[in-house]
Design an enzyme around this catalytic site. Structure first.
Site, PDB file in Angstrom:
ATOM      1  N   ARG A 170       0.842  -1.218   0.000  1.00 59.06           N
ATOM      2  CA  ARG A 170       0.000   0.000   0.000  1.00 59.06           C
ATOM      3  C   ARG A 170       0.870   1.259   0.000  1.00 59.06           C
ATOM      4  O   ARG A 170       0.585   2.237   0.695  1.00 59.06           O
ATOM      5  CB  ARG A 170      -0.924   0.039   1.226  1.00 59.06           C
ATOM      6  CG  ARG A 170      -1.792  -1.154   1.385  1.00 59.06           C
ATOM      7  CD  ARG A 170      -2.937  -1.204   0.374  1.00 59.06           C
ATOM      8  NE  ARG A 170      -3.826  -2.284   0.704  1.00 59.06           N
ATOM      9  CZ  ARG A 170      -3.707  -3.526   0.228  1.00 59.06           C
ATOM     10  NH1 ARG A 170      -2.744  -3.831  -0.630  1.00 59.06           N
ATOM     11  NH2 ARG A 170      -4.543  -4.455   0.584  1.00 59.06           N
ATOM     12  N   SER A 245     -10.744   0.572   4.246  1.00 59.38           N
ATOM     13  CA  SER A 245      -9.892   0.314   5.421  1.00 59.38           C
ATOM     14  C   SER A 245      -9.308   1.623   5.935  1.00 59.38           C
ATOM     15  O   SER A 245      -8.681   2.354   5.168  1.00 59.38           O
ATOM     16  CB  SER A 245      -8.727  -0.591   5.046  1.00 59.38           C
ATOM     17  OG  SER A 245      -9.190  -1.699   4.335  1.00 59.38           O
ATOM     18  N   GLU A 341      -4.462   4.472   6.802  1.00 55.16           N
ATOM     19  CA  GLU A 341      -4.240   4.252   5.369  1.00 55.16           C
ATOM     20  C   GLU A 341      -4.568   5.517   4.553  1.00 55.16           C
ATOM     21  O   GLU A 341      -3.834   5.860   3.638  1.00 55.16           O
ATOM     22  CB  GLU A 341      -5.092   3.060   4.909  1.00 55.16           C
ATOM     23  CG  GLU A 341      -4.645   2.522   3.579  1.00 55.16           C
ATOM     24  CD  GLU A 341      -5.327   1.205   3.213  1.00 55.16           C
ATOM     25  OE1 GLU A 341      -4.854   0.162   3.656  1.00 55.16           O
ATOM     26  OE2 GLU A 341      -6.321   1.244   2.479  1.00 55.16           O
TER      27      GLU A 341
END
Ligand code: NAP
Length: 347
Positions: A170, A245, A341
């Protein structure tokens, strides 16, 4: 006939509620919707007067804690092109403002494979490499070829190949220098032969439920199964504000994993190729009792502990405070520091 150059509309004191999927109200000093590369020179002119710039796609990975004192650029560049094809693969050039899921379905309809597990991820094509989006065992980097971006500091166009993007979990080089580059288009190299990735829990079961053969599903069946798995677990941002998320799954050393596992034997952990363990942030949060929690309109989704939600009128600050409380309790119980995130503005 020459192409028409669209005039660039500049909004002042712009409401950002419609430009972030949390749906929280915040204002930007100025906002531009970039719809054509011909508008880039005017955009660069505008940048000279801005103290800060923030580039967004559909705002599906951002939390505004407060108003943004600067220029917000909404990247709405559109276009899909097939650049080259041979018997094994196709190279595509996709404009950054295209919707990610529409692109995935379009690629599958052309029988270009690889992105089926990344179905229904909210966001734009241009945001996908920044985050190196991933789901159900596939990460974007696997099908990424290169991208074109404009360096907003110099106005120069630059190409980035896979190595230059420095993809991680990510992560990419763009996260280290946010808003320095405006991504114009992304090139993908997709397969003409389907290589199904079906190992994540639930995929084969969903294929069966949907009447597909789990041993040899076609790509559209995989895409449908993944989409249903996501719909069953994740709230639709049009109805309940969220950014998917909210925390990354933490990566820990083998020693640390074994220490925590000795105390919490049910804790899931996934060994990574480089030797670390990936833990489930959702599991850690659920163990701390947060799943389904609600304080006013800020809450944790009742079907997925990793998803913070805005039930209606929560402010960005309220969601951030909730996130901070969750981090503290996970840190207190497991000694693990969760990392958000999405981008949190101001960062
Ligand atoms: P889950 O099944 O509750 O599992 C929790 C985490 O464990 C997942 O995020 C996944 O990490 C990891 N995991 C599960 N099975 C694995 C396996 N067989 N091998 C390696 N790692 C495994 O996950 P979930 O929340 O429902 O998510 C399912 C997939 O959708 C995941 O890939 C997740 O990343 C993705 N997703 C992404 C977002 C987003 O906003 N970015 C939101 C929802 C779901 P990974 O995340 O590394 O795959």
């Amino acid at each position: 006939m020459p192409d028409t150059i669209l005039p660039m509309e500049i909004r002042k004191n712009a409401d950002l509620a419609g430009f972030n999927s949390f749906g929280t109200g915040a204002r930007a000093t100025r906002l531009i919707q970039l719809r054509s590369v011909d508008q880039v020179p005017s955009l660069l002119g505008e940048l000279k007067q801005a103290s800060r710039v923030l580039v967004l796609g559909v705002g599906s990975n951002v939390l505004f804690k407060r108003d943004f004192d600067g220029l917000v650029v909404i990247n709405q560049l559109k276009g899909k092109r097939i650049l080259a094809e041979d018997e094994n693969s196709a190279t595509l050039d996709i404009a950054a403002g295209e919707n990610w899921h529409d692109f995935v379905r379009w690629s599958l309809a052309q029988e270009f494979f690889g992105l089926e597990n990344l179905s229904l991820i909210p966001g734009s094509v241009g945001a996908a490499p920044i985050q190196n989006i991933g789901a159900y065992g596939v990460e974007l980097e696997r099908y990424f070829e290169s991208l074109s971006a404009i360096d907003l500091a110099s106005g120069e166009q630059r190409e980035f190949d896979r190595a230059q993007c420095r993809f991680g979990y990510r992560d990419s080089c763009f996260k280290a220098q946010p808003d320095r580059y405006l991504i114009v288009s992304v090139r993908f190299r997709l397969d003409k032969i389907l290589h199904p990735v079906l190992d994540y829990a639930g995929i084969r079961e969903m294929l069966v439920l949907q009447g597909a053969n789990p041993e040899s599903p076609d790509a559209l069946q995989i895409s449908d199964a993944i989409s249903t798995l996501r719909v069953n677990k994740l709230p639709p941002p049009e109805l309940i504000g969220n950014v998917g998320s909210f925390f990354k799954n933490p990566l820990v050393s083998v020693q640390r994993y074994s220490r925590i596992q000795a105390e919490f034997p049910d804790m899931p952990g996934y060994r990574q190729p480089e030797g670390t363990y990936k833990l489930s942030a959702a599991w850690l949060i659920e163990q701390c009792g947060w799943k389904g929690y609600r304080n006013g309109d800020a809450g944790v989704y009742e079907r997925h502990a990793l998803v913070l939600v805005n039930h209606g009128t929560a402010t960005g600050e309220q969601i951030w405070q909730l996130a901070s409380r969750i981090r503290q309790s996970v840190s207190g119980k497991f000694g693990i520091e969760l990392e958000p995130e999405p981008r949190v503005i101001p960062d």
